[in-house]
Design an enzyme around this catalytic site. Structure first.
Site, short mmCIF file in Angstrom:
data_model
loop_
_atom_site.label_atom_id
_atom_site.label_comp_id
_atom_site.label_asym_id
_atom_site.label_seq_id
_atom_site.Cartn_x
_atom_site.Cartn_y
_atom_site.Cartn_z
N LEU A 123 -9.43 -22.95 16.42
CA LEU A 123 -8.25 -23.94 17.08
C LEU A 123 -8.07 -23.58 18.61
O LEU A 123 -8.28 -22.33 18.64
CB LEU A 123 -6.99 -23.58 16.23
CG LEU A 123 -6.45 -24.22 15.01
CD1 LEU A 123 -5.25 -23.56 14.51
CD2 LEU A 123 -6.41 -25.68 15.07
N ASP A 124 -8.29 -24.66 19.31
CA ASP A 124 -8.26 -24.03 20.60
C ASP A 124 -7.06 -23.26 21.20
O ASP A 124 -5.95 -23.29 20.36
CB ASP A 124 -8.40 -25.33 21.75
CG ASP A 124 -7.37 -26.53 21.47
OD1 ASP A 124 -6.37 -26.18 21.18
OD2 ASP A 124 -7.49 -27.63 22.37
N LYS A 125 -6.85 -22.89 22.33
CA LYS A 125 -5.87 -21.89 22.71
C LYS A 125 -4.58 -22.56 23.05
O LYS A 125 -3.64 -21.91 22.51
CB LYS A 125 -6.24 -21.60 24.02
CG LYS A 125 -5.42 -20.21 24.73
CD LYS A 125 -6.01 -19.78 26.07
CE LYS A 125 -5.05 -18.48 26.35
NZ LYS A 125 -5.66 -17.78 27.63
#
Length: 250
Positions: free
Chosen positions: A105-107
């Site tokens: 999951l991106d930041k």
């Protein structure tokens, strides 16, 4: 290990060091050695070989499989490279044994992600060809309408392809639920941007049969029933490694 040996990326995965994809990157960066020599991609490890990463020997051990569900907070990076990222998922969880995330999951995103030391199940889950469902709750920067829902559900041209048809439901003035069965790079954000919307909040609330039921920043072990169902859902995965990009960075 067979007498013909085991491919180095699979070997590192089976030892619970990292996923095969992460192993490929380590090999490309020449951080892996076999008997003191930097191997080529696909080199096989034999029973008496000494494998090391960054100079540290990989010891053969059979640990109890670990399967965790974690509610990732915004700002945490899904990487196992603790040398590069300060706010990485491994240091944040601080689990007593080595584990690595399944997918990403991106930041700026939050929500459910799995972590494990079982390299085989990682590869099975990550293969988009298995059409494993991932469900998200998404908030955008302005009001959505039936046209937006229809466009999002019927395919959006991004990254030189068109997204698969998917289930999309409006649940608020600026909020919708979406179920994906593929994982293109930052797929939901790119789909929204194509329609001139900007994602302001993105939370993954389900992966396959497992629903998010944890406070932000907490983790739990998957139940026996959950693991059994995941194994059933991934039973048709090819055993041979497919060099395909996992990009579940929505």
């Amino acid at each position: 290990m067979s007498q013909e040996g085991t491919r180095i990326n699979k070997y590192l995965s089976e030892q619970g060091f990292c996923s095969r994809r992460a192993a490929d990157k380590l090999i490309e960066q020449e951080r892996v050695t076999i008997n003191g020599t930097v191997p080529e991609m696909g080199t096989r490890v034999m029973p008496d070989d000494v494998v090391a990463v960054d100079g540290k020997r990989i010891t053969i051990k059979k640990e109890k499989p670990v399967y965790l569900a974690f509610n990732k907070p915004v700002g945490i990076v899904c990487t196992t490279d603790t040398r590069v990222e300060k706010d990485n998922i491994i240091d944040f969880i601080n689990y007593p044994t080595r584990i690595f995330p399944i997918g990403r999951l991106d930041k700026p995103s939050e929500g459910l992600i799995f972590l494990t030391n079982d390299g085989d199940i990682v590869n099975k889950i990550l293969r988009a060809r298995n059409n494993h469902e991932k469900e998200y709750i998404v908030t955008v920067d302005r009001s959505i309408n039936p046209r937006f829902i229809k466009r999002m559900s019927s395919g959006i041209p991004i990254l030189d392809t068109v997204t698969k048809d998917c289930e999309v439901e409006q649940i608020g003035r600026k909020t919708f639920r979406i179920v994906l069965t593929q994982g293109l790079n930052r797929q939901i954000r790119r789909m929204c941007e194509f329609l001139d919307y900007r994602v302001t909040k993105l939370k993954r609330v389900r992966i396959m049969n497992v629903k998010l039921d944890l406070p932000v920043g907490h983790y739990r072990e998957l139940t026996t029933a959950e693991i059994t169902e995941i194994i059933r859902l991934t039973a048709d995965s090819d055993k041979e490694y497919l060099a395909q990009e996992d990009d579940d960075m929505n």
